[in-house]
Write an enzyme that holds these catalytic residues in place. Structure first.
Site, PDB file in Angstrom:
ATOM      1  N   GLY A 122       0.774  -1.235   0.000  1.00 15.28           N
ATOM      2  CA  GLY A 122       0.000   0.000   0.000  1.00 15.28           C
ATOM      3  C   GLY A 122       0.804   1.283   0.000  1.00 15.28           C
ATOM      4  O   GLY A 122       0.231   2.367   0.143  1.00 15.28           O
ATOM      5  N   LYS A 124       2.397   2.956  -2.430  1.00 12.02           N
ATOM      6  CA  LYS A 124       2.024   3.860  -3.517  1.00 12.02           C
ATOM      7  C   LYS A 124       0.527   4.151  -3.502  1.00 12.02           C
ATOM      8  O   LYS A 124       0.105   5.252  -3.860  1.00 12.02           O
ATOM      9  CB  LYS A 124       2.473   3.264  -4.855  1.00 12.02           C
ATOM     10  CG  LYS A 124       3.993   3.139  -4.969  1.00 12.02           C
ATOM     11  CD  LYS A 124       4.409   2.504  -6.283  1.00 12.02           C
ATOM     12  CE  LYS A 124       5.919   2.345  -6.360  1.00 12.02           C
ATOM     13  NZ  LYS A 124       6.432   1.376  -5.360  1.00 12.02           N
ATOM     14  N   CYS A 240      11.539  -2.319  -8.819  1.00  9.69           N
ATOM     15  CA  CYS A 240      12.691  -2.003  -7.968  1.00  9.69           C
ATOM     16  C   CYS A 240      13.831  -2.982  -8.262  1.00  9.69           C
ATOM     17  O   CYS A 240      14.535  -3.426  -7.361  1.00  9.69           O
ATOM     18  CB  CYS A 240      12.318  -2.010  -6.492  1.00  9.69           C
ATOM     19  SG  CYS A 240      11.668  -3.578  -5.874  1.00  9.69           S
TER      20      CYS A 240
END
Length: 301
Positions: A122, A124, A240
């Protein structure tokens, strides 16, 4: 020691060296030197960045401004960032600057409909909600029940009132939401090589086989997200990880299948470099002081 463990996983070391080339040793030195400072963002649904900074500095924290007005680099913290009253109250969220920049580049508008297709935990989602000032609707989806529990906790803590939760395979949501959303975020599951400094366990399992499997998931999520995007809408893809196979190669395959148009991104000026596809961005820890990250943005015409 971390550097030596990375070298022992010869596949991982080779993949990183292919990407970083002459910067490989600088990258390894940086991620093993504890120079990477944490970042927090003020939850503007509850407190202003100025008030949060003043409140934390009175408690002995040392904060530096960043390219985002609501984000701070934490240069010193007298207590764990996740154990303060301000964190408990939802006044701030611990989140890497590169992760915040992904949402910044998405640019969700107030009163719009937004899909975060792989939302857990959660980070973003809650930033999207804050930027939209609790207007419109954000669907936070994830296929994992366990991971979604963290999303629910964070949404409640941060006071996000415009967020709905779904637990579903992202690629199957399209049968419910064909061309429904104004904005779609595909922050895809990945091999996470940009977070080796804090997740050294990656070294134990990382392999090209996993990268290949993840790239297939990433492509499916991108295609589904694009199908759920309204004409004229924007979709952002982020990971990432640093591998080409999960970033530029996925983007190229997606564009060839979907006909999506890439929107050229202008960097924030923190040391990011252009990806191997013009208009995409790469963030390397030793250059940017953030996690390793890749960002690409598309528009549906």
């Amino acid at each position: 020691m971390l550097k030596e463990y990375i070298r022992r996983n010869t596949s991982l070391y080779s993949a990183l060296r292919d990407v970083l080339k002459g910067e490989m040793e600088e990258f390894l030195d940086f991620i093993t030197s504890f120079k990477l400072r944490p970042y927090i963002r003020a939850n503007t649904l509850k407190i202003s960045p100025e008030d949060l900074k003043a409140r934390l500095e009175r408690k002995g924290f040392k904060l530096s401004s960043t390219v985002l007005p609501y984000a701070f680099r934490v240069d010193y913290y007298p207590t764990e960032l996740g154990k303060t009253l301000e964190h408990f109250l939802g006044y701030y969220y611990v989140q890497d600057l590169a992760s915040m920049l992904a949402v910044h580049f998405l640019k969700p508008l107030k009163h719009s409909f937004v899909l975060d297709i792989a939302s857990a935990p959660g980070s973003k989602t809650t930033l999207i909600s804050a930027l939209m000032e609790n207007t419109g609707f954000v669907l936070a989806n994830d296929y994992s029940m366990d991971r979604t529990k963290a999303t629910v906790n964070n949404i409640e803590r941060m006071g996000c009132l415009n967020v709905g939760i779904s637990i579903y395979k992202g690629e199957k949501l399209v049968k419910f939401y064909k061309e429904f959303f104004d904005f779609v975020l595909v922050d895809a599951p990945c091999s996470s090589t940009g977070t080796l400094h804090k997740n050294p366990e990656i070294i134990k399992w990382w392999s090209f086989r996993d990268v290949k499997l993840l790239s297939k998931v990433q492509l499916r999520l991108l295609l589904a997200g694009f199908d759920m995007l309204k004409p004229g809408g924007s979709m952002l893809y982020s990971t990432c990880t640093l591998t080409y196979e999960e970033n530029e190669e996925v983007v190229e395959r997606f564009m060839s299948i979907s006909g999506a148009k890439l929107e050229k991104l202008e960097g924030p000026g923190i040391g990011e470099i252009q990806g191997n596809i013009d208009g995409t961005l790469r963030f390397y820890p030793h250059r940017t002081g953030t996690e390793g990250f890749f960002i690409a943005k598309f528009r549906k015409v």
